[in-house]
Design a protein around this motif. Sequence first.
Motif, mmCIF file in Angstrom:
data_model
loop_
_atom_site.group_PDB
_atom_site.id
_atom_site.type_symbol
_atom_site.label_atom_id
_atom_site.label_comp_id
_atom_site.label_asym_id
_atom_site.label_seq_id
_atom_site.Cartn_x
_atom_site.Cartn_y
_atom_site.Cartn_z
ATOM 1 N N UNK A 160 46.903 50.102 54.208
ATOM 2 C CA UNK A 160 47.185 48.940 55.108
ATOM 3 C C UNK A 160 47.472 47.621 54.277
ATOM 4 N N UNK A 161 48.480 47.499 53.830
ATOM 5 C CA UNK A 161 49.014 46.062 53.047
ATOM 6 C C UNK A 161 48.791 45.034 53.846
ATOM 7 N N UNK A 162 48.498 43.853 53.317
ATOM 8 C CA UNK A 162 48.178 42.528 53.985
ATOM 9 C C UNK A 162 48.993 41.473 53.391
ATOM 10 N N UNK A 163 48.201 40.383 52.662
ATOM 11 C CA UNK A 163 48.999 39.277 52.235
ATOM 12 C C UNK A 163 49.962 39.718 50.864
ATOM 13 N N UNK A 164 51.004 39.129 50.842
ATOM 14 C CA UNK A 164 51.790 39.485 49.262
ATOM 15 C C UNK A 164 52.238 38.127 48.830
ATOM 16 N N UNK A 165 52.433 38.229 47.390
ATOM 17 C CA UNK A 165 52.780 37.004 46.687
ATOM 18 C C UNK A 165 53.385 37.493 45.569
ATOM 19 N N UNK A 166 54.353 36.784 44.886
ATOM 20 C CA UNK A 166 55.024 37.254 43.364
ATOM 21 C C UNK A 166 54.142 36.660 42.447
ATOM 22 N N UNK B 267 46.119 36.980 49.378
ATOM 23 C CA UNK B 267 46.415 36.970 47.898
ATOM 24 C C UNK B 267 47.269 35.804 47.560
ATOM 25 N N UNK B 268 47.162 35.186 46.615
ATOM 26 C CA UNK B 268 47.995 34.340 46.084
ATOM 27 C C UNK B 268 48.049 34.262 44.513
ATOM 28 N N UNK C 84 46.824 33.288 37.448
ATOM 29 C CA UNK C 84 45.691 33.786 37.961
ATOM 30 C C UNK C 84 45.965 34.203 39.277
ATOM 31 N N UNK C 85 45.329 35.478 39.682
ATOM 32 C CA UNK C 85 45.502 35.996 41.030
ATOM 33 C C UNK C 85 44.118 35.764 41.650
ATOM 34 N N UNK C 86 44.522 34.908 42.954
ATOM 35 C CA UNK C 86 43.332 34.797 43.765
ATOM 36 C C UNK C 86 43.396 35.646 44.850
ATOM 37 N N UNK D 110 43.768 34.066 54.795
ATOM 38 C CA UNK D 110 44.832 33.520 53.901
ATOM 39 C C UNK D 110 44.433 32.743 52.850
ATOM 40 N N UNK D 111 45.401 32.620 51.884
ATOM 41 C CA UNK D 111 45.153 31.664 50.751
ATOM 42 C C UNK D 111 46.643 31.112 50.373
#
Length: 679
Positions: free
Chosen positions: A98-104, A157-158, A164-166, A208-209
């Motif tokens: 169940x993927x949620x937030x994504x960031x590069x 996630x951000x 750094x991955x938060x 959310x972040x």
Amino acid sequence: MNPIHPRKVFTLKNLIFALLAIIFLAAIVVSLLWFYRPVPDRLPYKFAATVAGTNLEFGEPFGVAVKGTEIYISDGQKGCIWLIKAGSPTIFASGLATPSAIAFDRSGNLIVADSGSHSIKSVSSTGQISTIAGVDNRPGFVDGTATEALFEAPVGVTVGEDGKIFVADTYNDRIRVIENGSVSTLAGGGRGFVNAIGGDAKFDTPTGLAIWHDKLLVADTGNARVRIVEPSGSVATFAGSGEADERDGTMLSSSFYQPTAVGVNRFGEVFVADGNALRMIAGDIIPLVTTISNTRRGIHDGDLRTSRFNRPSGLAFTEPGDLIVADSDNRVVRQVMTIGSGPAITPDQIEAFRDKPEEFRKLQPPRWPYDPPSVKREIAGTLAELRGEIRLGDNDIHFHNGLDIAGTYGEAARFVRDEKVLKPISAENFGTLRELLRLPTMGYIHVRLGRNSSGVSFNDPRFLFTKDLAGKMVDVRVPRGAAFKAGEPIGTLNPMNHVHLIAGRSGSEMNALDALIFPGISDSRVPTIEKVTLTDENWHELETKSLKGRIQLTGKTRIIMRAYDQVDGNAERRRLGVYQVGYEILHGDGSPVKETQWTIKFDRMPDSNAVPFVYAEGSKSGATGETIFNYIVTNRVDGDVYKQDFLDPASLESGEYILRVFVGDYFGNTATKDIQFSR
């Protein structure tokens, strides 16, 4: 030596305090001017458009990330990542839970908070998936090496500029950091609300972040606030009073409902996906919280101020500065623009988004929400019945949005279909008569979630209970990604003694009698018409005015019908709402003047504002007391459409007529009543 006069001491202290206050205020002004200094080329956001999903590709768009002209969308329902190019979506990576937030990250890999597997994933430029932190399918809370660390359904996630991955470790109520192959806790020490440093701070279901300058913004969903975390781990409130509402104003006097996503554009302006609305935190001198879209749930493109969303969950910005929104419960991707208008979604496309009862029925085996699943139960309430009482000054009225199925106190209620939780806060109203769990296509109300009638837990790890210092349960959460099978227990019936079943997605609820299959259900009972009343435009009742017993109609007329329905097996005291009402006009000899008009129909949930268009004064219904349904037959109500209407005799020639009023139930039983009138 002369002593100093007390009044002089007092004056000196006041002067010192005044100087300190001026210095403090000056520091605030300087910081605000620094963070919110005017930007000459900044343009306001004006338009909303639907850019992908009109062909029903998505199951539940949630997270958003942008790279150049490419838009990446996580799909919590289908467990995949979509790539949108020129408005055309294709699957970029699949096999997630169940993927949620994504960031590069800085290497171009897509970092994914995979809530359903309790882990953080990395997706390469070729779509290859790997786990970078957490242990797949093992929830918990452990700091340490990335391969040993444990998360509890992380949603946010951000990635910082330093790599750094938060992570918003949502149901551990902590903010975690992944760096150099290890996981540590930056802030948060459990559920609650405390502004402090590191583990002394508390969050409630953070989701959310976003990076804001060198700080971290957190959509603290359960606390109805946006929080800010310093690099040191110090936590403060960025915006929101903590009152669950959607009130604009200064940062700390404003209120949020359920902030889920937060984003920052290139000007440092902050955007929040809050409930069903988009909010903005910005200001050239004094930052303010402003609602920039409509707050009502729905789907509507065009002018941003009147645009409507349905649980927006992800935000990201394109290089030109447009805002991309994952509109989760509408199952589309939207774009908020400063220039241009974009493609507006059409009424036909909106209608196509709605689940169709005939398709919905195929998604679950026939069963009742109890065991044995095939044993018939009593129907205690139907869709769009009035709840409350129509009377002057009473605003506590609403439509009943489901089907009530009677059971016994403490009986186990069960899921009627396979489904997984997607809404981050899906369980609400703990310990009240309206305790509920909302899944994507079904809702269950009046149930003690995950526990028996004595309040003892089922020991089901999918139900996360919060306890006070004395060990008493005070709340329950069911995390995003938790999956259930038809027939599994959801909980036990509270004193309402029935399950309230909601069939359909939020904002697109259907009549459960049509959308679900209940073994053995039947209805041979014709609805009952108790009384029909005609009134003028001002609600004054019309009386018989001729020797023939006919009513003389001279102006616009309302038809008010008091009626109710019953189904086979129901107790005589049980009065249910009807499925549809209407009328037709006949000549005195019985030949029709016009075809039958079914004016009000409850095949799906009406607009929430339509209550006074359906029910006339004196209508009332609820858990106790008398049930009266006075339907305004001449009005038009069908789903999102509602309007006032009349029987207008001006369209008829002089003569004698018959007004035939209809009422029908879902099973096809119809009752009529004739009234003689003349024109």
